[in-house]
Design a protein around this motif. Structure first.
Motif, PDB file in Angstrom:
ATOM      1  N   ARG A 102      34.843  42.774  28.533  1.00 24.48           N
ATOM      2  CA  ARG A 102      34.943  43.773  27.704  1.00 24.48           C
ATOM      3  C   ARG A 102      35.608  43.140  26.316  1.00 24.48           C
ATOM      4  O   ARG A 102      36.157  42.376  26.395  1.00 24.48           O
ATOM      5  N   LEU A 154      39.119  50.723  24.562  1.00 24.47           N
ATOM      6  CA  LEU A 154      38.076  50.133  25.185  1.00 24.47           C
ATOM      7  C   LEU A 154      36.841  50.128  24.204  1.00 24.47           C
ATOM      8  O   LEU A 154      36.364  51.302  24.158  1.00 24.47           O
ATOM      9  N   THR A 161      32.951  50.627  24.151  1.00 28.60           N
ATOM     10  CA  THR A 161      32.003  50.889  25.131  1.00 28.60           C
ATOM     11  C   THR A 161      30.607  50.546  24.352  1.00 28.60           C
ATOM     12  O   THR A 161      30.474  50.735  23.120  1.00 28.60           O
TER      13      THR A 161
END
Lengths: 423, 57
Positions: free
Chosen positions: B6, B55, B57
């Motif tokens: 990620r 994060l 996405t």
């Protein structure tokens, strides 16, 4: 397309920022009708006005494509750009500081101080800063219920904090405050060097005189800290070596000057603006006292709300595209943080002061590799001041009209008259 | 982006930590999960600490 002349003239007018609604209204129209367009005000070289949050971030995240230092880093008219080059032997900025250099030079210079201003590095300063905050809250309370919060607290507290961190003696603080205000508030007759309205030509002369006076002051600082190094920031600057060499004269003076001026003026403006917002919203103080965990939200919103650095300029290194607009090599761009921080695409209610935003991606400190070096210290010192102040006052309201500085660059409230009660 | 790896973005300056690339200059090998970076690591551009990374996405 070119921005309508009236809008272009408004967003460069120092007086429009003194009446913030004027600048806000112009930028609101620009965001809605011409969010990335060229301005060609009289006497200025053309420049793009970058008004949207996303476009500003897009440009700031590409520092190799959009340089800080090829043209003037803040808006200057044609004469100003020419004069800067004449006075400096060809450089576009009077002061060669972190905000006006690029690439390796920027990385190297930033690296001198950066490890000392991370959140972890500044944590040990918290107790010392809290003592200073308490002194200034005591000072405010000593006025017995009425004061000019900008003059009596907001100008002075961040000044004391940064001068302590830099290693500037307390007796020099009035001198540093005066010269900082001269540097950033040249268009304001109340704060500039001449204490009167100046022609553009006289403004440039005045700016140069202030810069030279600051350089004279800092010349002795280098000598002092090379003889007796400390862990204070000015000592780090004085003793730093890049590729085995001390910083050159312009790099060193630029570093001292930006740390000693932008290091407090921005925080002062934000602190004054936060008190202004608080004093106009009677429910807010009670809410902060009942919900101290909201203090980070209050600080972050006050940074967005005030956005003390109204703009910086960039110039394109090569032909490129931003949001579908073709930008040519050499083009000059005004990144309007004031506009970006009111962008309706990011905030549903940008003209509301709210402490409970789930996210607040304000860009008042800039973005990318040039993001403000002192951002963590600024947040910490503001949090500490408000923690101390909220615990000691019971009510606050405006006690007359506030006034903003006449400036289109680094500015904010210069008078915030308040009436308050102690807890 | 490699499978399952990620990217994380610094909230204050936009620096992106890409797990696939790691940060070899800082001794963080390619493939290092964000969770596995030492807790005292901070953003190399602005000093922001791990909890203030989001994060992507």
């Amino acid at each position: 397309m070119t921005l309508p002349r009236e809008l272009a003239e408004t967003i460069i007018d120092p007086k429009a920022y003194a009446q913030r609604d004027l600048a806000d209204a112009a930028f609101r129209t620009i965001r809605a009708t011409a969010p990335l367009d060229r301005a060609e005000p009289e006497g200025f070289n053309p420049f793009w006005v970058v008004s949207r949050h996303a476009d500003i971030k897009d440009i700031e995240r590409q520092p190799d494509l959009f340089h800080n230092g090829d043209r003037s880093t803040f808006l200057s008219d044609r004469t100003g750009e020419e004069t800067n080059r004449a006075l400096t032997g060809g450089e576009p900025n009077l002061i060669r500081s972190l905000v006006s250099v690029d690439g390796k030079e920027h990385r190297d210079l930033r690296g001198v101080v950066f490890p000392h201003v991370t959140p972890r590095a500044i944590k040990p300063l918290e107790d010392q800063i809290r003592v200073i905050a308490r002194e200034f809250v005591d000072h405010m309370l000593s006025f017995g219920g009425e004061c000019d919060f900008a003059v009596d607290v907001a100008f002075l507290y961040p000044l004391r904090v940064i001068m302590t961190v830099l290693g500037v003696p307390q007796e020099d603080e009035p001198f540093m405050l005066k010269l900082t205000q001269e540097l950033f508030n040249n268009a304001d007759p109340e704060l500039n060097r001449a204490r009167r309205e100046l022609s553009r030509e006289d403004m440039l002369k005045s700016l140069w005189e202030t810069t030279m006076e600051l350089e004279d002051y800092f010349a002795s600082v280098t000598k002092r800290f090379r003889e007796n190094p400390t862990d204070q920031i000015n000592s780090l600057i004085a003793n730093a070596k890049i590729d085995g060499q001390y910083l050159n004269h312009r790099q060193m003076m630029g570093y001292y000057i930006i740390a000693a001026t932008a290091g407090h003026d921005t925080t002062s403006n934000t602190t004054g603006g936060a008190m202004w917002a608080l004093a106009e919203r009677p429910h807010l103080l009670a809410r902060m006292k009942a919900n101290p965990e909201r203090i980070s939200g209050f600080v972050e919103e006050s940074i967005r709300w005030e956005t003390p650095v109204k703009h910086f300029m960039r110039s394109a290194v090569a032909d490129t595209e931003i949001s579908g607009r073709a930008i040519s090599a050499g083009d000059w761009l005004m990144l309007s943080y004031q506009s970006g921080n009111r962008d309706e695409a990011v905030w549903d209610d940008p003209f509301e002061f709210r402490i409970d935003r789930e996210t607040n991606p304000q860009i008042a400190f800039g973005y990318g590799v040039h993001v403000c070096l002192g951002q963590h210290l600024a947040r910490m010192e503001m949090r500490i001041l408000w923690e101390e102040l909220f615990a000691r006052i019971g009510s606050v309201e405006m006690n007359g009209e506030g006034q903003r500085t006449i400036s289109n660059f680094v500015c904010g409230p210069k008078h915030v008259p308040i009436r308050f009660t102690a807890q | 982006m490699a499978d399952g790896l990620r990217q994380w973005r610094c909230r204050n300056c936009g620096f992106i930590y890409d797990e696939a690339l790691g940060l070899p200059d800082e001794g963080i090998a390619p493939g290092t999960r964000f969770e596995d970076i030492p807790d005292d690591w901070y953003c190399p551009d602005c000093g922001t600490e791990k909890p203030d990374f989001d994060l992507l996405t």
